[in-house]
Scaffold this motif. Structure first.
Motif, PDB file in Angstrom:
ATOM      1  N   GLY A  86      50.148  49.875  16.444  1.00 45.48           N
ATOM      2  CA  GLY A  86      49.860  49.903  17.874  1.00 45.48           C
ATOM      3  C   GLY A  86      51.010  50.385  18.727  1.00 45.48           C
ATOM      4  N   ALA A  87      51.897  51.209  18.151  1.00 37.76           N
ATOM      5  CA  ALA A  87      53.091  51.616  18.890  1.00 37.76           C
ATOM      6  C   ALA A  87      52.817  52.743  19.877  1.00 37.76           C
ATOM      7  N   GLY A  88      51.778  53.513  19.666  1.00 39.54           N
ATOM      8  CA  GLY A  88      51.474  54.641  20.549  1.00 39.54           C
ATOM      9  C   GLY A  88      50.450  54.270  21.598  1.00 39.54           C
ATOM     10  N   SER A  89      49.497  55.173  21.825  1.00 41.66           N
ATOM     11  CA  SER A  89      48.502  54.939  22.871  1.00 41.66           C
ATOM     12  C   SER A  89      47.583  53.768  22.541  1.00 41.66           C
ATOM     13  N   SER A  90      47.514  53.372  21.270  1.00 42.21           N
ATOM     14  CA  SER A  90      46.673  52.225  20.903  1.00 42.21           C
ATOM     15  C   SER A  90      47.265  50.901  21.389  1.00 42.21           C
ATOM     16  N   GLY A  91      48.491  50.948  21.874  1.00 39.76           N
ATOM     17  CA  GLY A  91      49.120  49.737  22.389  1.00 39.76           C
ATOM     18  C   GLY A  91      48.957  49.577  23.888  1.00 39.76           C
ATOM     19  N   GLY A  92      47.930  50.190  24.449  1.00 29.21           N
ATOM     20  CA  GLY A  92      47.684  50.095  25.887  1.00 29.21           C
ATOM     21  C   GLY A  92      47.110  48.757  26.298  1.00 29.21           C
ATOM     22  N   VAL A  93      46.542  48.703  27.496  1.00 26.91           N
ATOM     23  CA  VAL A  93      46.075  47.425  28.026  1.00 26.91           C
ATOM     24  C   VAL A  93      44.629  47.448  28.507  1.00 26.91           C
ATOM     25  N   VAL A  94      44.002  48.639  28.614  1.00 25.24           N
ATOM     26  CA  VAL A  94      42.688  48.696  29.272  1.00 25.24           C
ATOM     27  C   VAL A  94      41.573  48.266  28.321  1.00 25.24           C
ATOM     28  N   GLY A  95      41.273  49.068  27.313  1.00 23.06           N
ATOM     29  CA  GLY A  95      40.281  48.667  26.310  1.00 23.06           C
ATOM     30  C   GLY A  95      38.837  48.755  26.753  1.00 23.06           C
ATOM     31  N   PRO A 109      31.292  41.303  33.741  1.00 21.34           N
ATOM     32  CA  PRO A 109      31.214  42.717  33.361  1.00 21.34           C
ATOM     33  C   PRO A 109      32.445  43.484  33.824  1.00 21.34           C
ATOM     34  N   GLN A 110      32.768  44.555  33.102  1.00 10.37           N
ATOM     35  CA  GLN A 110      33.796  45.465  33.596  1.00 10.37           C
ATOM     36  C   GLN A 110      33.225  46.246  34.770  1.00 10.37           C
ATOM     37  N   ILE A 111      34.113  46.832  35.559  1.00  8.71           N
ATOM     38  CA  ILE A 111      33.709  47.596  36.734  1.00  8.71           C
ATOM     39  C   ILE A 111      34.355  48.972  36.664  1.00  8.71           C
ATOM     40  N   PHE A 112      33.564  49.994  36.998  1.00  5.99           N
ATOM     41  CA  PHE A 112      34.109  51.344  37.135  1.00  5.99           C
ATOM     42  C   PHE A 112      33.818  51.799  38.548  1.00  5.99           C
ATOM     43  N   ALA A 113      34.869  51.924  39.339  1.00  7.41           N
ATOM     44  CA  ALA A 113      34.693  52.261  40.757  1.00  7.41           C
ATOM     45  C   ALA A 113      35.855  53.130  41.219  1.00  7.41           C
ATOM     46  N   ILE A 126      38.208  48.647  35.606  1.00  8.03           N
ATOM     47  CA  ILE A 126      38.675  47.300  35.945  1.00  8.03           C
ATOM     48  C   ILE A 126      38.086  46.363  34.893  1.00  8.03           C
ATOM     49  N   ILE A 127      38.950  45.862  34.019  1.00  4.94           N
ATOM     50  CA  ILE A 127      38.500  45.150  32.815  1.00  4.94           C
ATOM     51  C   ILE A 127      38.959  43.701  32.833  1.00  4.94           C
ATOM     52  N   PRO A 128      38.027  42.734  32.885  1.00  5.47           N
ATOM     53  CA  PRO A 128      38.410  41.320  32.843  1.00  5.47           C
ATOM     54  C   PRO A 128      38.599  40.847  31.402  1.00  5.47           C
ATOM     55  N   HIS A 129      39.835  40.633  31.001  1.00  6.79           N
ATOM     56  CA  HIS A 129      40.107  40.174  29.642  1.00  6.79           C
ATOM     57  C   HIS A 129      39.973  38.657  29.534  1.00  6.79           C
ATOM     58  N   SER A 130      39.737  38.205  28.319  1.00  6.47           N
ATOM     59  CA  SER A 130      39.499  36.776  28.088  1.00  6.47           C
ATOM     60  C   SER A 130      40.770  35.946  28.147  1.00  6.47           C
ATOM     61  N   ASN A 131      41.934  36.588  28.250  1.00  7.36           N
ATOM     62  CA  ASN A 131      43.194  35.845  28.281  1.00  7.36           C
ATOM     63  C   ASN A 131      43.688  35.578  29.700  1.00  7.36           C
ATOM     64  N   GLY A 132      42.794  35.684  30.683  1.00  9.18           N
ATOM     65  CA  GLY A 132      43.177  35.390  32.062  1.00  9.18           C
ATOM     66  C   GLY A 132      43.861  36.533  32.778  1.00  9.18           C
ATOM     67  N   THR A 133      43.655  37.747  32.290  1.00  8.70           N
ATOM     68  CA  THR A 133      44.209  38.926  32.950  1.00  8.70           C
ATOM     69  C   THR A 133      43.093  39.917  33.255  1.00  8.70           C
ATOM     70  N   ALA A 185      41.873  49.678  42.794  1.00  6.51           N
ATOM     71  CA  ALA A 185      41.214  48.558  42.109  1.00  6.51           C
ATOM     72  C   ALA A 185      41.056  47.371  43.052  1.00  6.51           C
ATOM     73  N   ARG A 186      42.056  47.102  43.865  1.00  2.00           N
ATOM     74  CA  ARG A 186      41.988  45.975  44.801  1.00  2.00           C
ATOM     75  C   ARG A 186      40.965  46.234  45.910  1.00  2.00           C
ATOM     76  N   THR A 187      40.806  47.489  46.288  1.00  2.00           N
ATOM     77  CA  THR A 187      39.777  47.833  47.269  1.00  2.00           C
ATOM     78  C   THR A 187      38.388  47.678  46.666  1.00  2.00           C
ATOM     79  N   ALA A 188      38.256  48.091  45.405  1.00  2.42           N
ATOM     80  CA  ALA A 188      36.958  48.018  44.738  1.00  2.42           C
ATOM     81  C   ALA A 188      36.543  46.587  44.434  1.00  2.42           C
ATOM     82  N   VAL A 189      37.520  45.724  44.143  1.00  2.12           N
ATOM     83  CA  VAL A 189      37.230  44.320  43.839  1.00  2.12           C
ATOM     84  C   VAL A 189      38.159  43.468  44.711  1.00  2.12           C
TER      85      VAL A 189
END
Length: 343
Positions: A36-45, A218-222, A227-234, A262-266
């Motif tokens: 996961g050192a390259g682009s697979s180590g991102g945060v969106v998913g 649900p995730q949001i695309f706006a 905008i992805i709500p993860h189960s770890n509180g982020t 993102a803050r405007t959308a949600v």
């Protein structure tokens, strides 16, 4: 028992290793930078489908892979005892105007034919929930096919599942048996140097993690932002698509703009703390589809690259297709995904 060496421990390499080890192969995974050192180590998913229209092999392949994702990650989690953060909780998209509303309703009809009973694409009125994007028309698209996971957690979970099967990630090692090159942007750069035309390139992306617990939502695309709500509180927000860049690993004002959108959308994210900023380069093949198959002029070597923005969503199906090819000699790769399409 077949010997397989997989070079690259991103989502493609790890998923292919998982498919091969489950079929009884002896697998070695080599990555000098670790998993996961390259682009697979991102945060969106975001595991999101293409729109249900103008159907083609790429969209059909992606649909199959998204439907495979639930069982795929459930087995990985069962074996590892860890969580990938996978959840098929759907997606919301605001509809900006009358033209968009008409198009969304047409796509709702085509989704019934193309997705069948597996998932729905519907046009719904806003219900006033806090976790929902403001919509100028009062209507949103809601699909039940979209899912998400936490990329880093997913890679860690695959590593743990492979370890339970006796596979460790090595920083170096010789080629043993068939060799699968899943080396992302480094692999594309190497191929570019060997060929008379560009095989692929890197596209920089930036994303951020906000501290906010949206629960199961649900995730949001706006406004072009995931905008992805993860189960770890982020909540993850991103990402940019930058073809011209100097520093691939530095975030800048472009990410600030993404966070603001993102803050405007949600609006409930207005005061959410930014706890992590991420930047990286995603591999995009010249064909714009994943690049899979035999490596021309290198017998016994294979390529799995070009995940770009849909690598995690495509990984379950790609893993099985590559295992079919390498272990059983069965080529189930769509023509547009074949290595020759990018060479």
């Amino acid at each position: 028992m077949a010997d397989i060496t997989i070079r690259g421990a991103g989502i493609f390499g790890l998923s292919i290793a998982w498919a091969c080890i489950r079929r009884g192969a002896r697998v070695t995974v080599v990555d000098p930078n670790g998993p996961g050192a390259g682009s697979s180590g991102g945060v969106v998913g975001a595991l999101a489908p293409h729109v249900p229209e103008n159907w083609n092999a790429k969209k059909a392949f992606q649909l199959e892979s998204l439907l495979m994702a639930g069982p795929f990650w459930a087995k990985v989690e069962e074996t590892s005892g860890m969580s990938s953060g996978y959840a098929r909780s759907g997606r919301l998209q605001p509809i900006p105007d009358t033209k968009g509303l008409d198009l969304a309703r047409q796509r709702a009809i085509s989704s019934a034919a193309l997705w069948g009973k597996h998932a729905t694409w519907s046009v719904d009125q806003m219900d006033g929930a806090a976790w929902a994007p403001p919509s100028p028309t009062g209507w949103v698209i809601r699909d039940t096919l979209s899912a998400h996971l936490h990329p880093r957690s997913a890679c860690d979970t695959l590593v743990a599942a492979l370890s339970a099967k006796g596979v460790t990630i090595q920083s170096d090692g010789p080629d043993t048996g068939a060799v699968i090159w899943a080396t992302g942007i480094a692999g594309l750069d190497a191929l570019n140097r060997q060929h008379h035309r560009m095989v692929g390139n890197g596209v920089k992306g930036q994303a951020a993690l906000l501290r906010f617990d949206a629960g199961i939502a649900p995730q949001i695309f706006a406004d072009g932002v995931h905008i992805i709500p993860h189960s770890n509180g982020t909540v993850a927000v991103g990402s940019t698509s930058e073809r011209d860049f100097e520093d691939p690993n530095t975030t800048d004002a472009q990410l600030d703009a993404v966070i603001d959108r993102a803050r405007t959308a949600v609006p409930v994210l207005k005061d959410a703390e930014v706890i992590h900023r991420w930047a990286g380069v995603r591999p995009r093949a010249r064909s714009r589809a994943p690049m899979l198959g035999d490596w021309p002029d290198r017998p016994g070597h294979f390529i799995a690259n070009g995940g770009f923005k849909i690598g995690f969503g495509m990984a379950p199906k790609i893993a099985e297709v590559m295992a079919d090819l390498v272990l059983e000699g069965r080529n189930q790769i769509p023509d547009g995904f074949e290595v020759r399409a990018s060479f």
